[in-house]
Design an enzyme around this catalytic site. Sequence first.
Site, PDB file in Angstrom:
ATOM      1  N   LYS A  22       0.727  -1.171   0.108  1.00  0.00           N
ATOM      2  CA  LYS A  22       0.048  -0.057   0.047  1.00  0.00           C
ATOM      3  C   LYS A  22       0.879   1.138   0.041  1.00  0.00           C
ATOM      4  O   LYS A  22       0.285   2.388  -0.408  1.00  0.00           O
ATOM      5  CB  LYS A  22      -0.985   0.035   1.153  1.00  0.00           C
TER       6      LYS A  22
ATOM      7  N   SER B 218       0.488  -9.824  -0.472  1.00  0.00           N
ATOM      8  CA  SER B 218       0.325  -8.411  -0.499  1.00  0.00           C
ATOM      9  C   SER B 218       0.608  -7.765   0.858  1.00  0.00           C
ATOM     10  O   SER B 218       0.913  -6.273   0.906  1.00  0.00           O
ATOM     11  CB  SER B 218      -1.087  -7.886  -0.970  1.00  0.00           C
TER      12      SER B 218
END
Length: 407
Positions: free
Chosen positions: A59, A308
């Site tokens: 992110k 992720s």
Amino acid sequence: MDKELYLSQVKKIDFDEAEKRLSKVIRKTRLIYSRELSEETNNYIYIKPENLQNTGSFKIRGAYNRIFKLTEEEKERGLIASSAGNHAQGVAYSANKAGVKATIVMPNTTPLIKVEATKRFGAEVILHGDCYDEAYLKARELEEEKGYVFIHPFNDPDVIEGQGTISLEILEELKDADYILAPIGGGGLISGIAIAAKRINPGIKIIGVEPEGARTLSNSMTYGEPVCLDKVYTIADGVAVKEPGDLTFEIIRDYVDEIVVVSDYEIMEAFLILLDNHKLIGENAGVASLAAVKKLDLKYKKIVSVISGGNIDVLTLSSMISRGLIARGRIFSFAVELPDRPGELVKISETLARENANVIKLEHNQLRSIDRFMEVELKVTVETNGPKHITKIIKALNKEGYEVFEA
């Protein structure tokens, strides 16, 4: 979404410039070859470990790229964002670097580790709602009320541009990759990965992975437009999003080849595979793409699974290890009925010892009568080497005259 607006936004995305912008703050997470999964699936499986990224997830790429493209006037207004955790840390970290005030609205269900990490980067945290979408609505209210600049976690071309730099790194290392798999929540990660990868290699296949309890994009693709789920229910809190963005929906429809759905059970198994075989910790949402690897009907393909994120608290970590062991058949809990007479417990123990089953827990319950006080229940938990070992244990117990029940 208006077609011309969509096409113009996609056309303006410049991944090379984003990569330059991010070069001073991100790690180039090198691919890791998974021998174990490769042998199990008859493919060549690589892991892209974004759980090792600064702030613990991908992110930071999109958040930093978006914030460092703001005007001075926008920076003076301050930033607001909504997040289930990882976007919050990316925004907080990037805002701190840019010297900008940031306020983050997070769901009440956000793991404490993500809340505290966000605060440590200097952001103000407001806890609101039980899921991402409720936190999002609150953040939008504050945007209007305070005049903040909203940093969207996925439905923003600058955020998507930052996330797409992952594909540049993957294809720099593995030019002939056949498939890239990535988790889907709101769709920002898979959108960036898909556009960037297909600009480099139009023939590459991109697969998104969703949990069963949050089929946001799967449902949207079925209906041909973004739809909002009534509720989401999954251990993968990082992708527990009720509604995709209009921009990400269009990109996924045009660039993503397939969406695979995985169960929480499969996610727990993938978590343990990553930990056991590669000594890496991935959060629940982070390992979703790894959970999908075994569901692909492919042979001899080079497949990259994007992990992720890895922001997981200790209590959840402990629970995931236990559940993952069960999912992989490494822990086996069962019950048998024994005649209430001396020597039966020893007989069971000897049978388990011969089969190399390590007893973790044993509960011999004489107080629970089964047949007029003539039989007792024995509950056993053993450590095993996997499903084949469990089958051998059951056969051995059956041979000794015991019927095995699920505990």
